[in-house]
Structures are given as C-alpha cells and as structure tokens.
Design a protein around this motif. Structure first.
Motif, PDB file in Angstrom:
ATOM      1  N   ASP A  40     -60.890  33.087  53.998  1.00 48.33           N
ATOM      2  CA  ASP A  40     -59.806  33.888  54.575  1.00 48.33           C
ATOM      3  C   ASP A  40     -58.740  32.988  55.197  1.00 48.33           C
ATOM      4  O   ASP A  40     -57.529  33.234  55.039  1.00 48.33           O
ATOM      5  CB  ASP A  40     -60.355  34.851  55.643  1.00 48.33           C
ATOM      6  N   ALA A  41     -59.197  31.955  55.926  1.00 49.03           N
ATOM      7  CA  ALA A  41     -58.261  31.025  56.560  1.00 49.03           C
ATOM      8  C   ALA A  41     -57.440  30.280  55.499  1.00 49.03           C
ATOM      9  O   ALA A  41     -56.223  30.108  55.631  1.00 49.03           O
ATOM     10  CB  ALA A  41     -59.016  30.028  57.441  1.00 49.03           C
ATOM     11  N   ALA A  42     -58.130  29.861  54.428  1.00 47.76           N
ATOM     12  CA  ALA A  42     -57.434  29.154  53.350  1.00 47.76           C
ATOM     13  C   ALA A  42     -56.423  30.075  52.659  1.00 47.76           C
ATOM     14  O   ALA A  42     -55.302  29.665  52.327  1.00 47.76           O
ATOM     15  CB  ALA A  42     -58.441  28.622  52.338  1.00 47.76           C
ATOM     16  N   GLU A  47     -50.865  31.755  51.867  1.00 46.29           N
ATOM     17  CA  GLU A  47     -49.818  32.776  51.957  1.00 46.29           C
ATOM     18  C   GLU A  47     -48.688  32.311  52.867  1.00 46.29           C
ATOM     19  O   GLU A  47     -47.502  32.536  52.564  1.00 46.29           O
ATOM     20  CB  GLU A  47     -50.416  34.093  52.468  1.00 46.29           C
ATOM     21  N   ASP A  48     -49.064  31.666  54.000  1.00 43.42           N
ATOM     22  CA  ASP A  48     -48.048  31.144  54.912  1.00 43.42           C
ATOM     23  C   ASP A  48     -47.198  30.066  54.230  1.00 43.42           C
ATOM     24  O   ASP A  48     -45.972  30.027  54.399  1.00 43.42           O
ATOM     25  CB  ASP A  48     -48.704  30.558  56.173  1.00 43.42           C
ATOM     26  N   ILE A  49     -47.858  29.194  53.474  1.00 41.15           N
ATOM     27  CA  ILE A  49     -47.139  28.122  52.766  1.00 41.15           C
ATOM     28  C   ILE A  49     -46.171  28.724  51.746  1.00 41.15           C
ATOM     29  O   ILE A  49     -45.006  28.324  51.653  1.00 41.15           O
ATOM     30  CB  ILE A  49     -48.137  27.167  52.071  1.00 41.15           C
ATOM     31  N   ILE A  50     -46.677  29.731  50.997  1.00 45.14           N
ATOM     32  CA  ILE A  50     -45.826  30.390  49.997  1.00 45.14           C
ATOM     33  C   ILE A  50     -44.652  31.084  50.674  1.00 45.14           C
ATOM     34  O   ILE A  50     -43.504  30.995  50.219  1.00 45.14           O
ATOM     35  CB  ILE A  50     -46.656  31.403  49.179  1.00 45.14           C
ATOM     36  N   SER A  51     -44.930  31.768  51.820  1.00 42.56           N
ATOM     37  CA  SER A  51     -43.879  32.474  52.541  1.00 42.56           C
ATOM     38  C   SER A  51     -42.832  31.500  53.071  1.00 42.56           C
ATOM     39  O   SER A  51     -41.622  31.737  52.951  1.00 42.56           O
ATOM     40  CB  SER A  51     -44.498  33.270  53.695  1.00 42.56           C
ATOM     41  N   ARG A  52     -43.310  30.373  53.659  1.00 42.62           N
ATOM     42  CA  ARG A  52     -42.379  29.365  54.164  1.00 42.62           C
ATOM     43  C   ARG A  52     -41.556  28.757  53.028  1.00 42.62           C
ATOM     44  O   ARG A  52     -40.360  28.515  53.165  1.00 42.62           O
ATOM     45  CB  ARG A  52     -43.139  28.262  54.908  1.00 42.62           C
ATOM     46  N   SER A  53     -42.245  28.525  51.907  1.00 46.15           N
ATOM     47  CA  SER A  53     -41.548  27.956  50.751  1.00 46.15           C
ATOM     48  C   SER A  53     -40.462  28.897  50.257  1.00 46.15           C
ATOM     49  O   SER A  53     -39.351  28.467  49.909  1.00 46.15           O
ATOM     50  CB  SER A  53     -42.544  27.673  49.617  1.00 46.15           C
TER      51      SER A  53
END
Length: 204
Positions: A40-42, A47-53
């Motif tokens: 879940d953390a991964a 998702e956070d990385i994709i959103s930031r990207s």
C-alpha cells in the motif's frame, strides 16, 4: 507408569505442535499484513510520484506556452514597430517629394491672401531657404499687395520642406512643414495598421 510417560510425551508434542502452528500462523498473518502495508505504501508513493510528475509536466507545459506566447507578442510588436517606421518613412518621403515648387506656387498665394484679409499685416510666412530663394520673384509679383501691407516672407534653416504661417509675435502658429503633415498622416495610419496587425494575429 510407561503409559503416563508416553501420554506426557504425546501431550508435550501436541502442545508444541499446536504452539508452533499458532506461531507459524501468526508469523504468516503478520508477514501478510506487513506485506500489504508495504505494498500500500509503495502504491501510494508511486501514485504521489505520478501525480507530482503530472503537475510538473503541466507546469512545464504552461511555462513553455507562456514563453511562446510572450515571444509571439514580442515578435508581433517588433514587426509592427518596423512596419510603422517604414510606413512613416514612406509617408514622410512622399510628402516631402510633393512639397515642390509647383505646389508652393499653387497653394501659397491664395492661402496667404485669404489669411491676410483676416489678420491684416500681422502675418509671417516661413519657408525653407532654398525655396524662398527660388520663389522670391514669383511671390513679389503674386503677393505685391499683401507684401506692401506688411505680410512678410521669412526663412528657417531647420525647415526642409513645406511652410509655416504665424502672426508676427509667433503666438499663433500653423505648421504645414513636411514633418508636421507626415506626422499627422502617420498618426491616422498607425492605429489602423496596429488594428490590422492585431486582427491578423488572432488566427496565429
């Protein structure tokens, strides 16, 4: 006695196996729970990385679009300024070229006569030095009456083409020099040109 010992051994084995089984089950459950937490953390981190990207890509795209729009505006303004400068030169050159001897002969006598009637002898006509030198005899003949009443013809070294009319004191001043007429025409044409360029740039 042997039976009791055997039963005790069997009980110990059974209890050990049960305990081991429970421990193994708990270890498995803890491992699965931990694995889910890690997964879940991964997943959240991904998702956070994709959103930031995506946000960074959008910001980069917006910055690129803004820079392109600014560059386009600058290009249009530079083009407009160059065209206006060229148009001003064309207007000035054409006005200067058309302020020739024949035009002055045709326009000035009747203009001076009409103004002299209103202002009397309080009238000065300023011409370029070379033009007055060429036309002095013509004006002396055509404007004999007005000149005798005090209308004066003067020259100005700063005046290249055209003429100016003023009263003797210089408080009333009418500028028909080529520069003034060209500026007047350009002041009308330049907003028209700017409007045409602005309208044309909308489709870009």
């Amino acid at each position: 006695m042997e039976i009791q010992v055997q039963e005790l051994i069997d009980k110990i084995k059974k209890d050990g196996i049960d305990t081991a089984s429970k421990s193994a089950a708990q270890i498995k459950l803890d491992a699965e729970t931990e694995a889910r937490h890690i997964l879940d953390a991964a997943k959240k981190e991904a998702e956070d990385i994709i959103s930031r990207s995506k946000r960074d890509a959008e910001k980069t795209e917006q910055a690129g679009v803004a820079a392109l729009q600014q560059a386009s505006r600058n290009l249009i303004l530079a083009f407009r300024d160059e065209v206006q400068a060229l148009l001003n030169k064309i207007v000035n050159d054409n006005v200067s070229a058309n302020y020739n001897e024949d035009v002055l002969k045709a326009a000035l006598p009747s203009l001076i006569m009409n103004w002299a009637e209103k202002s009397g002898d309080n009238l000065s006509v300023i011409l370029p030095e070379n033009e007055l030198a060429k036309l002095q005899g013509f004006f002396n003949e055509k404007l004999k009456n007005e000149l005798s009443k005090g209308v004066e013809l003067k020259t100005n070294r700063k005046l290249s083409y055209g003429f100016r009319i003023s009263n003797r004191q210089g408080s009333v001043y009418y500028d028909f020099s080529s520069e003034a007429v060209a500026a007047l025409i350009s002041s009308y044409l330049n907003p028209k040109l700017a409007g045409l360029i602005k309208e044309s740039s909308k489709g870009m």
